[in-house]
Design an enzyme around this catalytic site. Sequence first.
Site, short mmCIF file in Angstrom:
data_model
loop_
_atom_site.label_atom_id
_atom_site.label_comp_id
_atom_site.label_asym_id
_atom_site.label_seq_id
_atom_site.Cartn_x
_atom_site.Cartn_y
_atom_site.Cartn_z
CB SER A 98 35.58 31.53 -49.52
OG SER A 98 34.38 30.98 -48.90
CG ASP A 243 32.28 28.46 -47.02
OD1 ASP A 243 32.57 27.95 -46.00
OD2 ASP A 243 32.18 29.58 -46.96
CG ASP A 245 36.97 29.44 -46.29
OD1 ASP A 245 35.57 29.46 -46.45
OD2 ASP A 245 37.58 30.72 -45.66
CG ASP A 247 34.51 31.49 -43.82
OD1 ASP A 247 33.93 30.74 -44.70
OD2 ASP A 247 34.94 32.65 -43.84
#
Length: 456
Positions: A98, A243, A245, A247
């Site tokens: 992340s 961010d 990734d 999510d």
Amino acid sequence: MTQYTCFKAYDIRGKLGTELNEEIAYRIGRAYGQIYQPKTIVVGCDVRLTSESLKQATIQGLNDAGVNVLDLGLTGTEEVYFGAFHLDVQGGIEITASHNPMDYNGMKLVRENARPIGADSGLKEIQALAESGDFNEVQTKGTTKLYNILPEYIEHLLTYIDPAKIRPMKLVMNAGNGAAGHVVTALEAKFKALNIPVELIKIHNEPDGNFPNGIPNPILIENRSMTSDAVMAHQADAGIAWDGDFDRCFLFDEKGQFIEGYYIVGLLAQAFLLKQSGEKIVHDPRLVWNTFDIVNEYQGIAVQSQSGHSFIKEKMREHNAVYGGEMSAHHYFRDFSYCDSGMIPWLLAISVMSETQQSLSSLVENMIAKFPCSGEINFKVENTQQTIQKIMDHFAHQNPIINKTDGISLDFGNWRLNVRASNTEPLLRLNIESRTDKNPKPMQDYVGELTKIIMS
């Protein structure tokens, strides 16, 4: 026996080489396969330079445990979640760190229907087996096939909006050289095909594990100017940043101003309750008054949960909640198998902007004016529990209403605070909000008072 320090409360994350490497990744894959014995799972990875090799090692471990793998290639975490509930599979693993520094990587693990695997729901068992290496030999090894989930995922995303109702607008999209870029490009093509009059201005859209523009983490104030400057330069209607990734997504209004995740929770609750009153909305306890206000106004039911994705998802399933939101920019959706998504929030936001004919700033300005907040302030302290007790003692004579859902919340009627130890870092996290209708002091006065207590 080796002790793996990369296992955290919600996921796996560690320093490359020492805490996480290909051998450890192999063992994690092997342990996952042996414990859950799925027939098939999906595996994907983010853009980090080590993600592909860690993914291959994990897949090898899964195959050696007899598990078939659909390799989704470069994906954000939610594409793995989507695959885990949409396809005929029994779980998923995303290789991602992340927003952690360059020399980190990690994994997010789910079971069938994208149910989270956390410390209290299987991760400790995986850790114990990976550490011991006590693996069974299997008769038949698993196979690996490449699978492109993108077209089905894009179709699913479009179910959250009515293309015919979207009004013309211009949006800045900042993928931060992370995993979001390929989805932005695919949505752009779909918008054109469906004649959705939205122009996407893409910045840092190319995935690049060297992160030439810094690690994508828009929660850090110093990482926001790229998006806000682009909004101003292009006179866009909004800016969206993600961010690594993707999510989590972060929204900027047409003036380039960053909107705290807290007010986005209110905006998305409103989006769902406009369609269907009476629905349940799950929220975290850090900041709550604006959420209560919106949910009451639009005839919904607010349900409080401990912070953290596994708690929110569990609470949403328990109450069949349509939406769950955390001020940390994690947003969860019943129709997305109760998982968090960084793409659905901005689609809902442009939907509300279109249907109300309002700008993003005007949709949230009343919320911000009524319930100003400090934003999350992090403190490095020696002992988090002692510091929390010090705060409790300091305010005891004012008889606040105390709530211990997550850390400590103290409610004084015209202002409230929540203070909690971080689950992922050695930090104390403070949030303060107030009610302007009850004539409180300026926010910086409260922040100053608490900072003094914490640092004394």
